[in-house]
Design a protein around this motif. Structure first.
Motif, PDB file in Angstrom:
ATOM      1  N   GLY A  10      -3.921  11.093 -11.046  1.00 37.92           N
ATOM      2  CA  GLY A  10      -4.245  12.416 -11.898  1.00 37.92           C
ATOM      3  C   GLY A  10      -4.956  13.294 -11.210  1.00 37.92           C
ATOM      4  N   TRP A  11      -5.814  14.022 -11.756  1.00 38.22           N
ATOM      5  CA  TRP A  11      -6.721  15.307 -11.052  1.00 38.22           C
ATOM      6  C   TRP A  11      -8.136  14.946 -11.188  1.00 38.22           C
ATOM      7  N   VAL A  12      -8.756  14.996 -10.042  1.00 39.80           N
ATOM      8  CA  VAL A  12     -10.263  14.720 -10.486  1.00 39.80           C
ATOM      9  C   VAL A  12     -11.125  15.590  -9.224  1.00 39.80           C
ATOM     10  N   GLN A  13     -12.164  15.993  -9.462  1.00 43.34           N
ATOM     11  CA  GLN A  13     -13.180  16.806  -8.781  1.00 43.34           C
ATOM     12  C   GLN A  13     -13.470  15.791  -7.538  1.00 43.34           C
ATOM     13  N   ALA A  14     -13.801  16.343  -6.474  1.00 46.43           N
ATOM     14  CA  ALA A  14     -14.591  15.695  -5.433  1.00 46.43           C
ATOM     15  C   ALA A  14     -15.832  14.933  -5.946  1.00 46.43           C
ATOM     16  N   GLY A  15     -15.825  13.647  -5.348  1.00 47.92           N
ATOM     17  CA  GLY A  15     -17.105  12.955  -5.981  1.00 47.92           C
ATOM     18  C   GLY A  15     -16.593  12.015  -7.314  1.00 47.92           C
ATOM     19  N   GLY A  16     -15.657  12.382  -7.913  1.00 51.76           N
ATOM     20  CA  GLY A  16     -15.080  11.653  -8.941  1.00 51.76           C
ATOM     21  C   GLY A  16     -14.357  10.311  -8.651  1.00 51.76           C
ATOM     22  N   SER A  17     -13.715   9.772  -9.505  1.00 52.02           N
ATOM     23  CA  SER A  17     -13.396   8.284  -9.519  1.00 52.02           C
ATOM     24  C   SER A  17     -12.152   8.213 -10.275  1.00 52.02           C
ATOM     25  N   LEU A  18     -11.152   7.323  -9.792  1.00 48.24           N
ATOM     26  CA  LEU A  18      -9.781   7.076 -10.457  1.00 48.24           C
ATOM     27  C   LEU A  18      -9.601   5.531 -10.074  1.00 48.24           C
ATOM     28  N   ARG A  19      -8.949   4.848 -11.130  1.00 48.05           N
ATOM     29  CA  ARG A  19      -8.492   3.723 -11.029  1.00 48.05           C
ATOM     30  C   ARG A  19      -7.088   3.468 -11.349  1.00 48.05           C
ATOM     31  N   LEU A  20      -6.260   3.214 -10.266  1.00 49.23           N
ATOM     32  CA  LEU A  20      -4.713   2.977 -10.004  1.00 49.23           C
ATOM     33  C   LEU A  20      -4.516   1.672 -10.376  1.00 49.23           C
ATOM     34  N   SER A  21      -3.515   1.443 -11.227  1.00 52.18           N
ATOM     35  CA  SER A  21      -2.842   0.127 -11.271  1.00 52.18           C
ATOM     36  C   SER A  21      -1.546  -0.012 -11.035  1.00 52.18           C
ATOM     37  N   CYS A  22      -1.192  -1.228 -10.702  1.00 51.54           N
ATOM     38  CA  CYS A  22       0.206  -1.703 -10.278  1.00 51.54           C
ATOM     39  C   CYS A  22       0.488  -3.059 -10.844  1.00 51.54           C
ATOM     40  N   ALA A  23       1.558  -2.513 -12.011  1.00 53.95           N
ATOM     41  CA  ALA A  23       1.942  -3.799 -12.722  1.00 53.95           C
ATOM     42  C   ALA A  23       3.038  -4.458 -12.220  1.00 53.95           C
ATOM     43  N   ALA A  24       3.205  -5.635 -11.930  1.00 53.96           N
ATOM     44  CA  ALA A  24       4.202  -5.958 -11.170  1.00 53.96           C
ATOM     45  C   ALA A  24       4.995  -7.132 -12.125  1.00 53.96           C
ATOM     46  N   SER A  25       6.304  -7.215 -11.907  1.00 54.81           N
ATOM     47  CA  SER A  25       7.274  -8.198 -12.732  1.00 54.81           C
ATOM     48  C   SER A  25       8.582  -8.526 -12.025  1.00 54.81           C
ATOM     49  N   GLY A  26       8.895  -9.549 -12.279  1.00 57.65           N
ATOM     50  CA  GLY A  26      10.325  -9.958 -11.673  1.00 57.65           C
ATOM     51  C   GLY A  26      10.167 -11.026 -10.399  1.00 57.65           C
ATOM     52  N   PHE A  27       8.713 -11.380 -10.054  1.00 61.85           N
ATOM     53  CA  PHE A  27       8.838 -12.134  -8.727  1.00 61.85           C
ATOM     54  C   PHE A  27       7.327 -13.202  -9.146  1.00 61.85           C
ATOM     55  N   THR A  28       7.302 -14.177  -8.245  1.00 58.00           N
ATOM     56  CA  THR A  28       6.177 -14.827  -8.341  1.00 58.00           C
ATOM     57  C   THR A  28       5.084 -14.197  -7.740  1.00 58.00           C
ATOM     58  N   PHE A  29       4.187 -13.584  -8.815  1.00 55.64           N
ATOM     59  CA  PHE A  29       3.194 -12.707  -8.193  1.00 55.64           C
ATOM     60  C   PHE A  29       2.077 -13.359  -7.152  1.00 55.64           C
ATOM     61  N   ASP A  30       1.818 -14.995  -7.474  1.00 54.77           N
ATOM     62  CA  ASP A  30       1.056 -15.294  -6.449  1.00 54.77           C
ATOM     63  C   ASP A  30       1.470 -15.350  -5.119  1.00 54.77           C
ATOM     64  N   ASP A  31       2.653 -15.303  -5.022  1.00 49.02           N
ATOM     65  CA  ASP A  31       3.318 -15.598  -3.385  1.00 49.02           C
ATOM     66  C   ASP A  31       3.508 -14.468  -2.837  1.00 49.02           C
ATOM     67  N   TYR A  32       2.853 -13.216  -3.335  1.00 52.34           N
ATOM     68  CA  TYR A  32       2.809 -11.980  -2.608  1.00 52.34           C
ATOM     69  C   TYR A  32       1.665 -11.435  -2.162  1.00 52.34           C
ATOM     70  N   ALA A  33       1.735 -10.560  -1.362  1.00 57.08           N
ATOM     71  CA  ALA A  33       0.775  -9.612  -0.951  1.00 57.08           C
ATOM     72  C   ALA A  33       0.902  -8.366  -1.562  1.00 57.08           C
TER      73      ALA A  33
END
Length: 118
Positions: A10-33
């Motif tokens: 999204g949009w944020v002013q300098a000094g602000g914060s954002l949290r990105l998420s990456c939702a994974a599916s279709g593979f064995t999550f623990d086996d990947y970086a």
């Protein structure tokens, strides 16, 4: 089918914060970086951070150390990138990438736009 879905940009002013998420599916999550890359207009793609889902080891590029934190919730098959003290130079499309240990090609998400205004 392997799938990575980024959200949280999204949009944020300098000094602000954002949290990105990456939702994974279709593979064995623990086996990947999971890696976060970013690409700003007219610039080369840059690796930002990565986490090994088996032992939660993390790495960061120098420009984000102390400001960004990567984490993973293996129960939810989701990786997060908490971005604090954002700067205009952090403006880019951020991509989530899965990387296995067997030499197979990386798999890329579609990306999420982060815009930091001064």
């Amino acid at each position: 089918e392997m799938q990575l879905v980024e959200s949280g940009g999204g949009w944020v002013q300098a000094g602000g914060s954002l949290r990105l998420s990456c939702a994974a599916s279709g593979f064995t999550f623990d086996d990947y970086a999971i890696l976060w890359f970013r690409q700003a207009p007219g610039k080369e793609r840059e690796g930002v951070s990565c986490i090994n889902n088996s032992d939660h080891a993390t790495r960061y590029t120098d420009s984000v150390k102390g400001r960004f934190t990567i984490s993973s919730d293996n129960a939810k098959n989701t990786v997060y990138l908490q971005m604090n003290s954002l700067k205009p130079e952090d403006t880019a499309v951020y991509y989530c990438v899965s990387r296995g240990s067997g030499g197979e090609p990386d798999y890329w998400g579609h990306g999420t736009q982060v815009t930091v205004s001064s």
